[in-house]
Scaffold this motif. Sequence first.
Motif, PDB file in Angstrom:
ATOM      1  N   PRO A  79     -12.199  37.084   5.225  1.00 15.28           N
ATOM      2  CA  PRO A  79     -12.078  36.805   6.652  1.00 15.28           C
ATOM      3  C   PRO A  79     -12.622  35.423   7.026  1.00 15.28           C
ATOM      4  O   PRO A  79     -12.113  34.787   7.941  1.00 15.28           O
ATOM      5  N   GLU A  80     -13.639  34.954   6.282  1.00 16.90           N
ATOM      6  CA  GLU A  80     -14.239  33.677   6.687  1.00 16.90           C
ATOM      7  C   GLU A  80     -13.343  32.481   6.367  1.00 16.90           C
ATOM      8  O   GLU A  80     -13.557  31.387   6.856  1.00 16.90           O
ATOM      9  N   LYS A  81     -12.327  32.703   5.498  1.00 17.33           N
ATOM     10  CA  LYS A  81     -11.481  31.569   5.145  1.00 17.33           C
ATOM     11  C   LYS A  81     -10.244  31.512   6.043  1.00 17.33           C
ATOM     12  O   LYS A  81      -9.495  32.461   6.133  1.00 17.33           O
ATOM     13  N   ALA A  82     -10.063  30.410   6.667  1.00 20.64           N
ATOM     14  CA  ALA A  82      -9.004  30.290   7.667  1.00 20.64           C
ATOM     15  C   ALA A  82      -7.621  30.384   7.048  1.00 20.64           C
ATOM     16  O   ALA A  82      -6.782  31.158   7.487  1.00 20.64           O
ATOM     17  N   ASN A  83      -7.359  29.621   6.000  1.00 17.22           N
ATOM     18  CA  ASN A  83      -5.989  29.582   5.482  1.00 17.22           C
ATOM     19  C   ASN A  83      -5.720  30.711   4.505  1.00 17.22           C
ATOM     20  O   ASN A  83      -4.594  30.967   4.136  1.00 17.22           O
ATOM     21  N   GLY A  84      -6.765  31.388   4.059  1.00 15.80           N
ATOM     22  CA  GLY A  84      -6.562  32.550   3.218  1.00 15.80           C
ATOM     23  C   GLY A  84      -6.313  32.255   1.767  1.00 15.80           C
ATOM     24  O   GLY A  84      -6.409  33.147   0.941  1.00 15.80           O
ATOM     25  N   ALA A  85      -5.985  31.002   1.397  1.00 12.04           N
ATOM     26  CA  ALA A  85      -5.689  30.722   0.003  1.00 12.04           C
ATOM     27  C   ALA A  85      -6.987  30.686  -0.791  1.00 12.04           C
ATOM     28  O   ALA A  85      -7.913  29.997  -0.408  1.00 12.04           O
ATOM     29  N   PRO A  86      -7.066  31.468  -1.870  1.00 10.93           N
ATOM     30  CA  PRO A  86      -8.302  31.468  -2.648  1.00 10.93           C
ATOM     31  C   PRO A  86      -8.426  30.179  -3.450  1.00 10.93           C
ATOM     32  O   PRO A  86      -7.429  29.554  -3.780  1.00 10.93           O
ATOM     33  N   SER A  87      -9.664  29.761  -3.752  1.00 12.34           N
ATOM     34  CA  SER A  87      -9.831  28.589  -4.607  1.00 12.34           C
ATOM     35  C   SER A  87      -9.570  29.018  -6.043  1.00 12.34           C
ATOM     36  O   SER A  87      -9.986  30.087  -6.483  1.00 12.34           O
ATOM     37  N   VAL A  88      -8.813  28.178  -6.747  1.00  8.63           N
ATOM     38  CA  VAL A  88      -8.331  28.538  -8.073  1.00  8.63           C
ATOM     39  C   VAL A  88      -8.710  27.446  -9.060  1.00  8.63           C
ATOM     40  O   VAL A  88      -8.655  26.264  -8.729  1.00  8.63           O
ATOM     41  N   PRO A 116     -23.730  17.894  -3.529  1.00  4.96           N
ATOM     42  CA  PRO A 116     -24.865  16.973  -3.683  1.00  4.96           C
ATOM     43  C   PRO A 116     -25.134  16.702  -5.167  1.00  4.96           C
ATOM     44  O   PRO A 116     -24.874  17.566  -6.015  1.00  4.96           O
ATOM     45  N   ARG A 117     -25.679  15.525  -5.444  1.00  5.29           N
ATOM     46  CA  ARG A 117     -25.856  15.107  -6.827  1.00  5.29           C
ATOM     47  C   ARG A 117     -26.724  16.060  -7.622  1.00  5.29           C
ATOM     48  O   ARG A 117     -26.433  16.375  -8.775  1.00  5.29           O
ATOM     49  N   ARG A 118     -27.799  16.504  -6.986  1.00  4.34           N
ATOM     50  CA  ARG A 118     -28.699  17.413  -7.693  1.00  4.34           C
ATOM     51  C   ARG A 118     -27.977  18.694  -8.095  1.00  4.34           C
ATOM     52  O   ARG A 118     -28.113  19.178  -9.211  1.00  4.34           O
ATOM     53  N   GLU A 119     -27.215  19.219  -7.160  1.00  2.00           N
ATOM     54  CA  GLU A 119     -26.442  20.440  -7.395  1.00  2.00           C
ATOM     55  C   GLU A 119     -25.479  20.240  -8.568  1.00  2.00           C
ATOM     56  O   GLU A 119     -25.362  21.098  -9.447  1.00  2.00           O
ATOM     57  N   ILE A 120     -24.826  19.071  -8.580  1.00  2.00           N
ATOM     58  CA  ILE A 120     -23.886  18.791  -9.676  1.00  2.00           C
ATOM     59  C   ILE A 120     -24.626  18.779 -11.003  1.00  2.00           C
ATOM     60  O   ILE A 120     -24.213  19.428 -11.976  1.00  2.00           O
ATOM     61  N   GLU A 121     -25.756  18.075 -11.029  1.00  2.00           N
ATOM     62  CA  GLU A 121     -26.516  17.983 -12.280  1.00  2.00           C
ATOM     63  C   GLU A 121     -26.940  19.361 -12.778  1.00  2.00           C
ATOM     64  O   GLU A 121     -26.803  19.680 -13.961  1.00  2.00           O
ATOM     65  N   THR A 122     -27.419  20.170 -11.840  1.00  2.00           N
ATOM     66  CA  THR A 122     -27.872  21.519 -12.225  1.00  2.00           C
ATOM     67  C   THR A 122     -26.727  22.316 -12.818  1.00  2.00           C
ATOM     68  O   THR A 122     -26.861  22.947 -13.873  1.00  2.00           O
ATOM     69  N   ARG A 123     -25.593  22.288 -12.120  1.00  2.00           N
ATOM     70  CA  ARG A 123     -24.465  23.101 -12.593  1.00  2.00           C
ATOM     71  C   ARG A 123     -23.932  22.600 -13.927  1.00  2.00           C
ATOM     72  O   ARG A 123     -23.607  23.403 -14.814  1.00  2.00           O
ATOM     73  N   VAL A 124     -23.835  21.256 -14.062  1.00  2.00           N
ATOM     74  CA  VAL A 124     -23.321  20.708 -15.317  1.00  2.00           C
ATOM     75  C   VAL A 124     -24.211  21.162 -16.465  1.00  2.00           C
ATOM     76  O   VAL A 124     -23.727  21.661 -17.490  1.00  2.00           O
ATOM     77  N   ILE A 160     -16.874  24.915 -11.307  1.00  2.00           N
ATOM     78  CA  ILE A 160     -16.395  24.829  -9.921  1.00  2.00           C
ATOM     79  C   ILE A 160     -16.705  26.118  -9.162  1.00  2.00           C
ATOM     80  O   ILE A 160     -16.736  26.141  -7.943  1.00  2.00           O
ATOM     81  N   GLU A 161     -16.963  27.204  -9.908  1.00  2.00           N
ATOM     82  CA  GLU A 161     -17.146  28.530  -9.332  1.00  2.00           C
ATOM     83  C   GLU A 161     -15.987  28.914  -8.416  1.00  2.00           C
ATOM     84  O   GLU A 161     -16.150  29.141  -7.218  1.00  2.00           O
ATOM     85  N   PRO A 162     -14.786  28.945  -8.996  1.00  2.00           N
ATOM     86  CA  PRO A 162     -13.604  29.263  -8.184  1.00  2.00           C
ATOM     87  C   PRO A 162     -13.534  30.761  -7.891  1.00  2.00           C
ATOM     88  O   PRO A 162     -14.155  31.561  -8.603  1.00  2.00           O
TER      89      PRO A 162
END
Lengths: 250, 281, 243
Positions: A79-88, A116-124, A160-162
């Motif tokens: 419901p929170e996503k306006a266009n409804g298309a899931p991220s893939v 944010p850069r920190r977030e990217i570094e952590t996830r990578v 990306i956590e799709p």
Amino acid sequence: MARESTGNSHASPPLWRVERLAYAYGKTVALDVERLSVRRGRLLCLLGPTGAGKSTLLRLLAGTAVPSRGRIDVGSARPEKANGAPSVAMVYQQPLPLRRSVAENVAYGLKLKRLPRREIETRVEHWLQQLRLAELASRRADRLSGGQLTLLAIARALAIEPEVLLLDEPTANLDPGRVELVEQVVRAEVNRRDCTVVWTTHNLFQARRIADDVALLLGGACIEQADGRTFFDSPADERTKAFLNGDLIY
Amino acid sequence: MMFRGWTGAIVAVVLLASCRSDTSAHSTKTLTLATTTSTRDSGLLDLLVPLFEEKTGITVKVIAVGTGQALELGRRGDADVLLTHAKAAEEQFIAEGHGQRRIEVMFNDFVLLGAKSDPAEVKGITDIASAMQAIAQRKSTFVSRGDRSGTHMKERELWQAAGVEPDGDWYLETGSGMAATLRVAGEKGAYVLSDRSTFLAHRKQLDLEIVCEGDPRLRNIYAVMAVHPSRHPQVDIEAARQWIDFLLSDETQRRIARFGLKEYGQPLFFVESASADQSGT
Amino acid sequence: MGGPAGKCYNISSHVLTPHSSPLRTAVFSAEFLSIVLLSLKVSATAVLLSSALGIPMGTWLGLARHPAASLVRWCTQVGMALPPVVVGLALYLLFSRSGPLGDWGWLFTPRAMIVAQTILALPFVVGITAGAIRSVPDQLPEQLRGLGASARQARRTVVFEARHGLGLAVAAAFGRSLSEVGAVLIVGGNIAGHTRVLTTAIVLETSQGRFEWALALGGVLLGLAGLANACIVLFQRGQHGGP
């Protein structure tokens, strides 16, 4: 958009509903699927031999190919996503590396999302560790071996956590140790995040190990779709039975 | 298209930058002088141009080409003033209405040069037409400018006087300036017609010597012409006049007459005016 | 000799004082410097312009699939074979005071030289860029879409992946315009202190028999070309990340 109210209270709501979907290159029909549904939060195995149309179906689901006929309905959109298309995110059978370091390959999709850069570094860091690529982080990705490259492709898609992860024969070129690793990591991610996975394989045993739902594709058509237990224990279609018995039916 | 933004920006910046540098260049007046290679190659313009620039504040752009091309630059209005040396062609230029007036500035002479061995036995012949005939008869190598320059036009005139239509393996056309042509002749041990000033300036590097000189037909007159402003309105006639006045001034004429004396022991150019001191130091 | 204005006639006055003026002092002379700087200015501006126009065109050409692209590709190939003197002649007639753009007053200015060099360098930039773009696997854009890239973002990444080729395109453009002589001689006129660049100065010095000068200028030309290429190699090495 069609919104499905499912009668089955146990089943997850469908994320995508495929109806009378066809795809042809010129006059060759690669795919003609009557019905198929992808359910939220579950791992769907598209089972079938080479040339059954598995990859084509994935590309249609990813939206990188346009169907010749039919459509893919988005089912219960959040419901929170306006266009409804899931991220893939999709991992191709022959993944192409960017001519950069391994870490930068993983960061690619995250940079597109302007995290944010920190977030990217952590996830990578997290995903390189998960797929045992940490020591290769600064290595040039275009100099990896085939197996390493596949792991990298999976890492950069997972990072990306799709909402939906599409995997095209992700373990076809991997040694058994890495097959197990990939299966574990993907399975864990489904459980952790409640994301949806569509995984193509020609390997019956793999499907049995990992699948919540299974669909059998033969010659571009979807023969049978069911949850894993039903599919393997009491298949409805004769061709499914034959396939499960290892008979050459294609 | 993804690049449209920064492409446009770069193009705009570059154009603006070059515009700015150009307008600053325009703030000082410039005069475009089309002249023969001999005035440049002899070093005369290196003496005169800085003097003129200092005196008037006008920057001179010297385009040193053959006389034929210099006249062509004038015909198209691409030069403001011409300093050339081919009387007939210059008079035609005036007659066509491209130039205002032809004013003789200085003169020297042409010399016929050849290798020391003098294969055509030209030395001792005082009549230039006979000398040319001797070269043609022996088919000794002759190097021509072949570029419609003043020197080339003079050479054609002399062949005509000799009654020879030069043609064949022995007759080479370089299509280059005087200094370059002298080098070719030197390398080949060939005969060549040159103005005296360029020859003197390059003599040290050349294995050539004068084999025929002094014939009245070898006289080489340099004239200045302003390009006609009614024909070519963009021409800076004021600057052109200043240049002409400068060339004809007593002081400049004296400098021209003394030019080269110290270096070569003889002047490279002569002036007619009585006030010029041809023997000065 | 050389005159009190003394700003830039050292080389030419060398004619008259062949033994008294040592090469070394003249190398640092104002005229020498102005020749080198003008060479750099003309070539760098031309490279900047031809890259700004040529890289987007080459990218389009490298990605294009429709029939017009083969026509453009053909034009690019013809353009690479474009004789500089023909370009020079055409621009001369265009910029001549009696030509269509005569009022601009561009003939015998560095600007006309920049235009000539830009035209000559452009086909190289377009061609090499297109080649570099085509060397990126066809499948890459689709796979990038699979990682959440928009079509536009995927295209940018493809260009970035081709950056080595783009560096080559820029280097080729710079090399060509730095070493070109025919067109700049015609539209520039080799005017001392105004439009004399390294190549036209070398032609002049050679014709005057001042070979040591011609060689010195040639050495500088070679050095600059080498330096520019080294810069591009370093730039490519240092480049990580990006779109």
